[in-house]
Scaffold this motif. Structure first.
Motif, PDB file in Angstrom:
ATOM      1  N   LEU A 189       0.831  -1.211   0.000  1.00 25.14           N
ATOM      2  CA  LEU A 189       0.000   0.000   0.000  1.00 25.14           C
ATOM      3  C   LEU A 189       0.860   1.254   0.000  1.00 25.14           C
ATOM      4  O   LEU A 189       0.654   2.166  -0.812  1.00 25.14           O
ATOM      5  N   ILE A 190       1.837   1.326   0.906  1.00 24.03           N
ATOM      6  CA  ILE A 190       2.686   2.521   0.995  1.00 24.03           C
ATOM      7  C   ILE A 190       3.493   2.713  -0.286  1.00 24.03           C
ATOM      8  O   ILE A 190       3.609   3.828  -0.809  1.00 24.03           O
ATOM      9  N   ALA A 191       4.043   1.618  -0.817  1.00 27.79           N
ATOM     10  CA  ALA A 191       4.824   1.708  -2.052  1.00 27.79           C
ATOM     11  C   ALA A 191       3.960   2.192  -3.210  1.00 27.79           C
ATOM     12  O   ALA A 191       4.389   3.026  -4.021  1.00 27.79           O
ATOM     13  N   THR A 192       2.740   1.691  -3.304  1.00 23.61           N
ATOM     14  CA  THR A 192       1.854   2.074  -4.403  1.00 23.61           C
ATOM     15  C   THR A 192       1.457   3.537  -4.301  1.00 23.61           C
ATOM     16  O   THR A 192       1.419   4.259  -5.312  1.00 23.61           O
ATOM     17  N   VAL A 193       1.154   4.002  -3.091  1.00 23.56           N
ATOM     18  CA  VAL A 193       0.782   5.411  -2.919  1.00 23.56           C
ATOM     19  C   VAL A 193       1.932   6.319  -3.330  1.00 23.56           C
ATOM     20  O   VAL A 193       1.729   7.341  -4.010  1.00 23.56           O
ATOM     21  N   ILE A 194       3.151   5.954  -2.962  1.00 22.36           N
ATOM     22  CA  ILE A 194       4.299   6.810  -3.295  1.00 22.36           C
ATOM     23  C   ILE A 194       4.520   6.877  -4.807  1.00 22.36           C
ATOM     24  O   ILE A 194       4.597   7.956  -5.391  1.00 22.36           O
ATOM     25  N   ILE A 195       4.624   5.710  -5.447  1.00 24.88           N
ATOM     26  CA  ILE A 195       4.990   5.730  -6.867  1.00 24.88           C
ATOM     27  C   ILE A 195       3.801   6.082  -7.762  1.00 24.88           C
ATOM     28  O   ILE A 195       3.942   6.834  -8.733  1.00 24.88           O
TER      29      ILE A 195
END
Length: 450
Positions: free
Chosen positions: A334-340
């Motif tokens: 989730l965090i990785a997807t929100v960032i990129i």
């Protein structure tokens, strides 16, 4: 003939709303097909294939629409530059809605055999024809209604509509994906497709009352519209066309998030379908805020810094993003997807509707953006198929996919660096600074012959 005092008044907010709602419907319809391809179509329409071959066949069906899209871009771009943006956009909406509804009514392979996947491919092609003219027409409509200093902000709502369509489609699929397999594969998967008729009606009521752009009406009044806009585009604006094709390769990021990552995480790392769909919901909610902010930033600092920064960021972050999916952790993904996706990719995604549209003059704007984007978007349509074919085994199996995505992003950034900065250019002067005059560009309508 339209005279100057008869020109419609600019309506930037209404244009942004019409573009938002139209894109919502178009891409709700378009993206639910991608989700269904990843989750169920291999079992419904290709049951005699092995699991891997069925997945490839389903993803090929997803990608076939991208073959139809350049054809649709030529046809719809031609009429968008001939008869106006608004009427063509109403047609694209109705075509997409009818195609999607009929997909939801299709019998499966067990009922009618090979006719089922043939019908599915045919309707998918119709979706592709429709989508070919949506974002290009909506961005042209919004840019031509907007004030010169707010074009990127208003045009970003075209892509916000796209994200909202993906968001609504994902929200509809979350409870559907949680159904028992027997219900999901019998009638459950049909619900998102049949629901499209409701949102299409709302968008149609908004879009049909949208006035034509004053810029297009002024072109008809003064210079006249081209009989064959494609010839003008290829003769005088081919550099802009090639540039848009290359820039549009950044779209591989969209299907990386919405289709490939969904399949990769759920099949290979035992992440639940509902978890990955929830990730998509959160990421797209954040994009609804970040994209207009990137549009505002682009109106202040320029299109190129925002677009190029987003593209370079995607090239770098594709590697850790796919690596983090292999952890199987919901919160890490989730965090990785929100960032990129929601921050980095959102920069390029928010800016391209204004950036690409501003590369062409009004006489060929619809054609230029439509053809350029759809040729570039073919890379996006076939990314799930290519990625599935080159995906390796184990925790580093994602590396070839990341390389392909990074190369496409770098090409997009390089192409954008060759463009003129247009955030301060007057709307009527857009696209004219690098092209010869079109006095010898061929016959025109409603104006003095060239």
């Amino acid at each position: 003939m339209t005279t100057t005092h008869d020109l419609p008044a600019p309506a930037p907010r209404k244009a942004a709303l019409a573009s938002f709602m139209g894109s919502l419907v178009e891409y709700y319809d378009f993206f639910i097909f991608g989700t269904a391809s990843a989750l169920v179509f291999n079992k419904i329409f290709f049951p005699d294939f092995s699991s891997g071959a069925g997945t490839l066949a389903a993803f090929a069906t997803f990608g076939v629409a991208y073959v139809a899209r350049p054809v649709g871009a030529v046809i719809l771009g031609h009429f968008g530059d001939r008869i106006g943006r608004q009427r063509v956009l109403v047609f694209t909406l109705l075509l997409m809605g009818a195609s999607t509804f009929l997909i939801g009514c299709l019998p499966d392979y067990h009922a009618i055999g090979i006719a089922a996947p043939i019908a599915l491919v045919t309707l998918r092609l119709m979706q592709g024809l429709s989508a070919a003219g949506e974002q290009s027409g909506a961005s042209s409509l919004t840019v031509e209604h907007a004030d010169s200093g707010k074009r990127a902000f208003y045009a970003s709502w075209t892509l916000n509509g796209t994200q909202a369509g993906l968001l609504v489609g994902t929200l509809v699929f979350i409870p559907v994906a949680a159904l028992p397999d027997d219900i999901l594969l019998s009638w459950g998967w049909r619900v998102p497709f049949l629901f499209s008729s409701v949102v299409m009606l709302v968008a149609y009521l908004i879009r049909r009352s949208m006035p034509e752009t004053p810029v297009f009406e002024k072109v008809k009044d003064s210079d006249g519209v081209s009989e064959v806009p494609l010839l003008v585009l290829l003769r005088h604006h081919w550099r802009g066309l090639v540039r848009v094709i290359a820039c549009a390769l950044i779209s591989v990021m969209s299907t990386l998030f919405s289709t490939f990552a969904l399949k990769y995480a759920t099949d290979d790392f035992e992440v639940s379908k509902s978890s990955m769909l929830t990730v998509s919901v959160v990421a797209n909610l954040v994009m609804l805020v970040s994209q207009p902010l990137w549009g505002l930033a682009s109106d202040r600092v320029g299109r190129k810094p925002v677009f190029i920064g987003g593209a370079l960021g995607c090239a770098v972050l594709a590697f850790p993003y796919l690596a983090l999916i292999t952890t199987g952790s919901f919160w890490v993904i989730l965090i990785a997807t929100v960032i990129i996706q929601s921050v980095v990719y959102a920069a390029a995604n928010a800016v391209w509707p204004s950036f690409y549209a501003e590369m062409f003059p009004a006489r060929v704007r619809y054609s230029g953006v439509a053809i350029g984007t759809q040729l570039g978007f073919m890379s996006s349509g076939f990314l799930p198929l290519v990625a599935s074919a080159i995906l390796g085994e184990g925790t580093l199996g994602w590396l070839p996919v990341a390389i392909v995505v990074a190369v496409c992003s770098l090409i997009a950034a390089g192409a954008a660096s060759t463009a003129l900065e247009t955030n301060k250019t007057d709307t009527m002067q857009l696209g004219e600074r690098t092209a010869p005059t079109e006095a010898d560009s061929g016959p025109v309508l409603n104006g003095a012959p060239a």
